[in-house]
Write a protein that holds these residues in place. Structure first.
Motif, PDB file in Angstrom:
ATOM      1  N   ASP A 152      45.103  43.261  45.847  1.00  0.00           N
ATOM      2  CA  ASP A 152      45.004  44.678  46.218  1.00  0.00           C
ATOM      3  C   ASP A 152      43.976  44.940  47.313  1.00  0.00           C
ATOM      4  OD1 ASP A 152      42.643  44.340  44.840  1.00  0.00           O
ATOM      5  OD2 ASP A 152      42.958  45.998  43.449  1.00  0.00           O
ATOM      6  N   GLY A 153      43.320  43.880  47.816  1.00  0.00           N
ATOM      7  CA  GLY A 153      42.348  44.028  48.893  1.00  0.00           C
ATOM      8  C   GLY A 153      40.911  44.098  48.424  1.00  0.00           C
ATOM      9  N   SER A 154      40.693  44.245  47.124  1.00  0.00           N
ATOM     10  CA  SER A 154      39.322  44.293  46.619  1.00  0.00           C
ATOM     11  C   SER A 154      38.757  42.876  46.560  1.00  0.00           C
ATOM     12  CB  SER A 154      39.274  44.961  45.236  1.00  0.00           C
ATOM     13  OG  SER A 154      40.041  44.231  44.314  1.00  0.00           O
ATOM     14  N   ILE A 155      37.448  42.793  46.375  1.00  0.00           N
ATOM     15  CA  ILE A 155      36.760  41.508  46.347  1.00  0.00           C
ATOM     16  C   ILE A 155      36.110  41.330  44.986  1.00  0.00           C
ATOM     17  CG2 ILE A 155      34.882  40.169  47.355  1.00  0.00           C
ATOM     18  CD1 ILE A 155      35.475  41.643  49.991  1.00  0.00           C
ATOM     19  N   MET A 156      36.296  40.127  44.420  1.00  0.00           N
ATOM     20  CA  MET A 156      35.687  39.818  43.137  1.00  0.00           C
ATOM     21  C   MET A 156      34.713  38.660  43.336  1.00  0.00           C
ATOM     22  SD  MET A 156      37.238  38.379  39.549  1.00  0.00           S
ATOM     23  CE  MET A 156      37.536  36.767  40.208  1.00  0.00           C
ATOM     24  N   THR A 157      33.497  38.846  42.845  1.00  0.00           N
ATOM     25  CA  THR A 157      32.498  37.783  42.855  1.00  0.00           C
ATOM     26  C   THR A 157      32.146  37.457  41.418  1.00  0.00           C
ATOM     27  OG1 THR A 157      31.587  38.554  44.951  1.00  0.00           O
ATOM     28  CG2 THR A 157      30.183  37.128  43.621  1.00  0.00           C
ATOM     29  N   ARG A 158      32.211  36.180  41.097  1.00  0.00           N
ATOM     30  CA  ARG A 158      31.877  35.722  39.759  1.00  0.00           C
ATOM     31  C   ARG A 158      30.659  34.800  39.895  1.00  0.00           C
ATOM     32  NH1 ARG A 158      36.886  33.776  37.074  1.00  0.00           N
ATOM     33  NH2 ARG A 158      37.065  35.918  36.417  1.00  0.00           N
ATOM     34  N   SER A 159      29.619  35.076  39.119  1.00  0.00           N
ATOM     35  CA  SER A 159      28.402  34.266  39.124  1.00  0.00           C
ATOM     36  C   SER A 159      28.139  33.788  37.708  1.00  0.00           C
ATOM     37  CB  SER A 159      27.213  35.105  39.599  1.00  0.00           C
ATOM     38  OG  SER A 159      27.489  35.706  40.846  1.00  0.00           O
ATOM     39  N   TRP A 160      27.654  32.545  37.570  1.00  0.00           N
ATOM     40  CA  TRP A 160      27.369  32.008  36.250  1.00  0.00           C
ATOM     41  C   TRP A 160      26.239  30.996  36.325  1.00  0.00           C
ATOM     42  CZ3 TRP A 160      31.484  30.753  39.248  1.00  0.00           C
ATOM     43  CH2 TRP A 160      31.678  29.418  39.572  1.00  0.00           C
ATOM     44  N   GLY A 161      25.578  30.872  35.207  1.00  0.00           N
ATOM     45  CA  GLY A 161      24.506  29.897  35.084  1.00  0.00           C
ATOM     46  C   GLY A 161      23.377  30.455  34.239  1.00  0.00           C
ATOM     47  N   ASN A 162      22.563  29.531  33.686  1.00  0.00           N
ATOM     48  CA  ASN A 162      21.414  29.910  32.864  1.00  0.00           C
ATOM     49  C   ASN A 162      21.803  30.815  31.704  1.00  0.00           C
ATOM     50  OD1 ASN A 162      19.721  28.397  34.528  1.00  0.00           O
ATOM     51  ND2 ASN A 162      19.336  30.155  35.873  1.00  0.00           N
ATOM     52  N   GLY A 163      23.018  30.631  31.169  1.00  0.00           N
ATOM     53  CA  GLY A 163      23.452  31.374  29.989  1.00  0.00           C
ATOM     54  C   GLY A 163      24.038  32.750  30.258  1.00  0.00           C
ATOM     55  N   VAL A 164      24.341  33.073  31.523  1.00  0.00           N
ATOM     56  CA  VAL A 164      24.856  34.407  31.866  1.00  0.00           C
ATOM     57  C   VAL A 164      26.079  34.266  32.785  1.00  0.00           C
ATOM     58  CG1 VAL A 164      24.319  36.605  32.990  1.00  0.00           C
ATOM     59  CG2 VAL A 164      22.560  35.426  31.678  1.00  0.00           C
TER      60      VAL A 164
END
Length: 184
Positions: A152-164
């Motif tokens: 749909d043109g939106s941007i998704m950022t996924r971050s992970w590490g240190n239990g989160v």
């Protein structure tokens, strides 16, 4: 004067008798929606063989669209020039069942709902597996991130590490971020 009158009468009568001309159309494949229209085949079997080549596999017929074309030609029987009727196909079964269901074929509508549910169940299962792997990776020390552009043109950022695990979505209208503690 008699010759001129006779010539005019012949021309007037000649104008009344005409044969319908059907335009020549080449077979057409729309790559965007995997839709095929076969104009140059005498039978459904010949059209099916041509459509299968366009799809590199099996093409699925939509006879309701062919019927609409034939009805249009019947309504245009007094027209001098008309567009030809085509055999219509799509490369995906689910799309074919959706279109046929829209034209009132109950069996196709039921098959579409069955395929749609199977696709949804598979996406849910795959999403749960992906999240399980991501949750396990988030327990590791360090910080990792990935970004992707959604259809749909939106941007998704996924971050992970240190239990989160954090997910952020951004579009033209704004964005939001949500985070989960994987140890809870």
């Amino acid at each position: 004067m008699k010759i001129f009158s006779a010539l005019m009468a012949v021309m007037a009568l000649a104008g009344c008798s005409h044969e319908q001309v059907i335009y020549h159309r080449d077979d057409y494949y729309d790559r965007n929606i995997d839709s095929i229209s076969i104009f140059n085949s005498a039978t459904l079997q010949d059209a099916q063989a041509k459509a299968n080549r366009f799809c590199n596999a099996k093409a699925f017929a939509i006879p309701e669209l062919r019927e609409k074309d034939l009805q249009r030609l019947q309504a245009e029987k007094d027209y001098l020039k008309v567009e030809p009727a085509a055999y219509h196909f799509v490369c995906k079964e689910m799309e074919a069942m959706f279109v046929r269901g829209r034209y009132g074929d109950k069996t196709s509508q039921a098959r579409y709902e069955q395929l749609s549910k199977a696709q949804s169940d598979e996406a849910t299962r795959q999403g749960a597996e992906d999240y399980k792997r991501l949750k396990q990776a988030a327990r590791a020390p360090g910080y990792f991130s990935s970004t992707e552009k959604l259809p749909d043109g939106s941007i998704m950022t996924r971050s992970w590490g240190n239990g989160v695990i954090c997910e952020s979505f951004y579009s033209e209208t704004g964005g939001y971020t949500s985070c989960d503690d994987v140890d809870e």
